[in-house]
Design an enzyme around this catalytic site. Sequence first.
Site, PDB file in Angstrom:
ATOM      1  N   HIS A 199       0.842  -1.191   0.000  1.00 37.47           N
ATOM      2  CA  HIS A 199       0.000   0.000   0.000  1.00 37.47           C
ATOM      3  C   HIS A 199       0.879   1.243   0.000  1.00 37.47           C
ATOM      4  O   HIS A 199       2.039   1.178   0.368  1.00 37.47           O
ATOM      5  CB  HIS A 199      -0.816   0.089   1.306  1.00 37.47           C
ATOM      6  CG  HIS A 199      -1.654  -1.094   1.629  1.00 37.47           C
ATOM      7  ND1 HIS A 199      -3.012  -1.095   1.456  1.00 37.47           N
ATOM      8  CD2 HIS A 199      -1.346  -2.304   2.155  1.00 37.47           C
ATOM      9  CE1 HIS A 199      -3.516  -2.264   1.846  1.00 37.47           C
ATOM     10  NE2 HIS A 199      -2.513  -3.020   2.273  1.00 37.47           N
ATOM     11  N   TYR A 200       0.277   2.389  -0.343  1.00 39.99           N
ATOM     12  CA  TYR A 200       0.887   3.649   0.107  1.00 39.99           C
ATOM     13  C   TYR A 200      -0.010   4.243   1.170  1.00 39.99           C
ATOM     14  O   TYR A 200      -1.208   3.938   1.240  1.00 39.99           O
ATOM     15  CB  TYR A 200       1.196   4.610  -1.030  1.00 39.99           C
ATOM     16  CG  TYR A 200       0.072   5.185  -1.859  1.00 39.99           C
ATOM     17  CD1 TYR A 200      -1.100   5.703  -1.296  1.00 39.99           C
ATOM     18  CD2 TYR A 200       0.216   5.273  -3.236  1.00 39.99           C
ATOM     19  CE1 TYR A 200      -2.094   6.258  -2.078  1.00 39.99           C
ATOM     20  CE2 TYR A 200      -0.779   5.827  -4.031  1.00 39.99           C
ATOM     21  CZ  TYR A 200      -1.934   6.319  -3.435  1.00 39.99           C
ATOM     22  OH  TYR A 200      -2.918   6.870  -4.222  1.00 39.99           O
ATOM     23  N   THR A 201       0.611   5.110   2.012  1.00 41.54           N
ATOM     24  CA  THR A 201      -0.159   5.671   3.128  1.00 41.54           C
ATOM     25  C   THR A 201      -1.185   6.691   2.633  1.00 41.54           C
ATOM     26  O   THR A 201      -2.244   6.828   3.239  1.00 41.54           O
ATOM     27  CB  THR A 201       0.781   6.332   4.153  1.00 41.54           C
ATOM     28  OG1 THR A 201       1.670   7.211   3.456  1.00 41.54           O
ATOM     29  CG2 THR A 201       1.586   5.285   4.909  1.00 41.54           C
TER      30      THR A 201
ATOM     31  N   GLU B 256       2.543  -0.872   4.543  1.00 41.24           N
ATOM     32  CA  GLU B 256       2.237   0.506   4.136  1.00 41.24           C
ATOM     33  C   GLU B 256       3.548   1.213   3.804  1.00 41.24           C
ATOM     34  O   GLU B 256       4.483   1.224   4.607  1.00 41.24           O
ATOM     35  CB  GLU B 256       1.532   1.263   5.275  1.00 41.24           C
ATOM     36  CG  GLU B 256       0.089   0.841   5.498  1.00 41.24           C
ATOM     37  CD  GLU B 256      -0.888   1.511   4.517  1.00 41.24           C
ATOM     38  OE1 GLU B 256      -0.444   2.348   3.701  1.00 41.24           O
ATOM     39  OE2 GLU B 256      -2.092   1.176   4.574  1.00 41.24           O
TER      40      GLU B 256
HETATM   41 ZN   LIG Z   1      -4.057   0.587   0.637  1.00 44.45          ZN
END
Ligand SMILES: [Zn+2]
Length: 286
Positions: free
Chosen positions: A62-64, A127
């Site tokens: 993910h990215y934050t 993340e």
């Molecule tokens: Zn995400």
Amino acid sequence: MSLGSFASDGLDSKRQRALPIPPASASMKTFTPDSSIASDVIPSANYGDRAKGRLPDMIVLHYTGMPDVEGAIARLCTAGTDVSAHYIVLEDGRIVQCVPEAKRAWHAGVAFWAGEEDINSCSIGIEIANRGHDWGYPDFPLRQTAAVIALCRGIMLRRKVPSHRVLGHSDVAPSRKKDPGEKFPWHSLANSGVGHWVQPAPIVRGDPLKLGTISDDVRHLQQALARYGYAIPLNGKYDATTMDVVTAFQRHFRPARVDGIADHSTLTTLQALLASLPNEAMAAAR
Ligand SMILES: [Zn+2]
């Protein structure tokens, strides 16, 4: 020299900012990181048990997607937000663990991949600190990418995660999510043995499949995407869901053009990926 003075010496300790530890986390029970390269533990209140003792065999990146990392850490660790991840990789490459790998972190939400709906129970969530599409979407620094690679390699080895089960949030939730997005260097990860990837086919002129098309070719496209793992209807209609899945596919595997249109390059890249999947993955997809 004592370990304490060694640890506090040197450039790194002066360059690094102190980690923003949310007040609630400071009073929570800490734990030993599962990854030997995690430098810090900031315990999150948000986790549960994996369903039926399911062991993780997937990694979701993910990215934050928030303007600053302080806010992201607070959100992922504070009770009541109902979100968390096992790890956060900061822009400077530091790795923070928030949830023990044995536990079920709450990072995927409503999601699907290759027949499974409870993605949180079968995955490790990572993340990556990046402001994301809504806040300018900066490039991922090399130092951070190197840390993601090292972290994933360790998890893959310890948990026997196959390369084709290292995925983006957008792969498992294509209509809701864009992260980690088309700037994420999946090719660099693959060069280091993390993730399944082939060189994208070149973009050429042609007659593409797009929103509104109804045909057997669309059905074949849907079948191919479903075989790879995506949640997609097999109705032969290039509907909004199909477009979302093609967009997610492009973000991950053909990032030069992300438009939701299944052109020749997109179709060829998808076929090459399917052809290079290990046999056990194909068996599971049938
Ligand atoms: Zn995400």
